[in-house]
Design an enzyme around this catalytic site. Structure first.
Site, PDB file in Angstrom:
ATOM      1  CD  GLU A 133     -65.397  38.991  88.407  1.00 31.50           C
ATOM      2  OE1 GLU A 133     -65.178  38.235  87.438  1.00 31.50           O
ATOM      3  OE2 GLU A 133     -64.492  39.544  89.050  1.00 31.50           O
TER       4      GLU A 133
ATOM      5  CE  LYS B  62     -58.614  43.325  87.117  1.00 32.36           C
ATOM      6  NZ  LYS B  62     -58.401  42.474  88.315  1.00 32.36           N
TER       7      LYS B  62
END
Length: 440
Positions: free
Chosen positions: A205, A340
């Site tokens: 990330e 999500k």
């Protein structure tokens, strides 16, 4: 408006080089939309099913040709001919076509790719930005970013148990300034790590993943970096972290184990005190998945103790599912949900979860996955729903920065209408709690 004339899916790669599904939707009036599905590393056991091929001779079993075929041979036959702007009907048709509670027959990755591409095709046909198509004229709140700058747990190979350490520019006046503050803090952190001889390569990330002496040392480096960048910890830039407690929970022993670091074990009561001490020591504004995803009563205990002081985010706990969220709201478990898209599998269900959270006074944080793509839908979605917070990685890796760049474009397009709320996006916390965070 016009009808969908063609749907086509293909196998492409995500930011980890693993296969994922990309779908394109075409309309009779010339609208074209494309959607690419992300993938997670640390996943909740109740998430919608990501259909993989299982052929070990191809991408180590991670191919998605089955999901692609389901789009081209099954979903397309059902959806072609439907009105492109009827997003709810299209999503419901795919859910019914799958017929399973977890989208395991067709694959959530197949269904979501078409769901996202449909919305983009409709926006393209109408010649409006995606955030405007999804949210209308009321889409105006720019999100406070949650930037993952230090990785641990399942997202790294170091000896840190917590999965993510994040910075949040809560004192910024605009999202553009928030991103600048985050970038400056990120680079200050890199210098601080380099000065101490620590590795500064980045993880999935975009955050750093060096080794640390213990779970608190990353917090100390964040404080050092925030100050070195010229900001006040808590007031200008606050801290958030993701425990990913389900990765640490031993269901047989009923204890949390720091198996990446010291090996220490904690009963639930000891664990809550351990986390409470960390929260009291540092300017922490948000904690994600602090309790195992199946321990509902323990979530309630933690929320009763800390729920007015800090944001308690359910990720693996809620998996963007309105059934789980409704149960949590009724029980008083958590005060925030991580959103999500691929946990639930359609745009419609995602928006329903955001709206349910907001109506209950829970915050909703629109989030990326560790395996991302160049798709920027979540940047448009967070503005469209006025959710107020976004989690989309660090200040490196194009798959993360694509979302930040899109947010800056949206803010420019909105002009004076755009509002960045910063610390005010935490409407689930008391004013005293916000003051306490500034003063830690």
């Amino acid at each position: 408006m016009s009808l969908i004339t063609d749907i086509y899916a293909r196998e492409v790669l995500d930011s980890r080089g693993n296969p994922t599904v990309e779908a394109e939707v075409y309309t009779e009036a010339g609208g074209v939309g494309r959607g690419i599905v992300p993938s997670g590393a640390s996943t909740g056991e109740h998430e919608a099913v990501e259909l993989r091929d299982g052929d070990k001779d191809r991408f180590g079993g991670k191919g998605v040709l089955k999901a692609v075929a389901n789009v081209n041979n099954v979903i397309a036959k059902e959806i072609v001919g439907m009105e492109v702007t009827d997003q709810i009907a299209i999503d419901k048709a795919m859910i019914a076509l799958d017929g399973t509670p977890n989208k395991g027959k067709l694959g959530a990755n197949a269904i979501l790719a078409v769901s996202l591409a449909t919305a983009r095709a409709a926006a393209d046909e109408l010649q409006v930005p995606l955030y405007n198509y999804l949210g209308g004229f009321n889409a105006h709140v720019m999100p406070t970013p949650m930037m993952n700058v230090i990785n641990g747990g399942a997202h790294s190979d170091n000896k840190v148990d917590f999965q993510e350490f994040m910075i949040m520019p809560v004192g910024a006046p605009t999202v553009r300034e928030a991103i600048r503050m985050g970038s400056e803090t990120f680079h200050a952190l890199k210098k601080a790590l380099e000065a101490d001889g620590k590795v500064t390569s980045v993880g999935d990330e975009g955050g750093f993943a060096p080794d640390f002496a213990n779970n608190e040392e990353p917090f100390e480096y964040l404080i050092k970096a925030i100050e070195a960048a010229g900001y006040k910890p808590g007031k200008d830039v606050a801290i958030a972290f993701d425990v990913a407690a389900s990765e640490l929970w031993n269901d047989e022993d009923k204890k949390y184990k720091l198996h990446w670091s010291t090996g220490e074990e904690y009963t639930t009561e000891e664990w809550i005190e351990y986390l409470s001490d960390i929260i009291a020591k540092y300017p922490v504004v948000s904690v994600e998945d602090p309790i195992d995803e199946n321990n509902w009563d323990d979530w309630v205990t933690l929320t009763n103790k800390l729920g007015k002081k800090v944001q308690l985010v359910g990720d693996d706990f809620f998996v963007t599912n309105t059934d789980y969220l409704a149960k949590g709201i009724k029980m008083g478990a958590a005060n925030s949900i991580l959103i999500k898209l691929n946990q639930i599998g359609t745009l419609t269900e995602t928006v329903e979860a955001i709206e349910m959270a907001k109506e209950a006074g829970y915050t909703a944080i629109v989030s990326h996955r560790s395996g991302e793509t160049e798709d920027t839908t979540i940047a448009d979605l967070v503005v469209a729903t006025n959710a107020g917070q976004i989690k989309t990685g660090s200040m490196s890796r194009t798959d993360r920065l694509a979302k930040y760049n899109q947010l800056m474009r949206i803010e420019d397009n909105l002009g004076d209408v755009a509002k960045y709320k910063g610390i005010r996006s935490f409407y689930n916390l008391s004013e005293q709690a916000k003051q306490d965070i500034e003063n830690r």
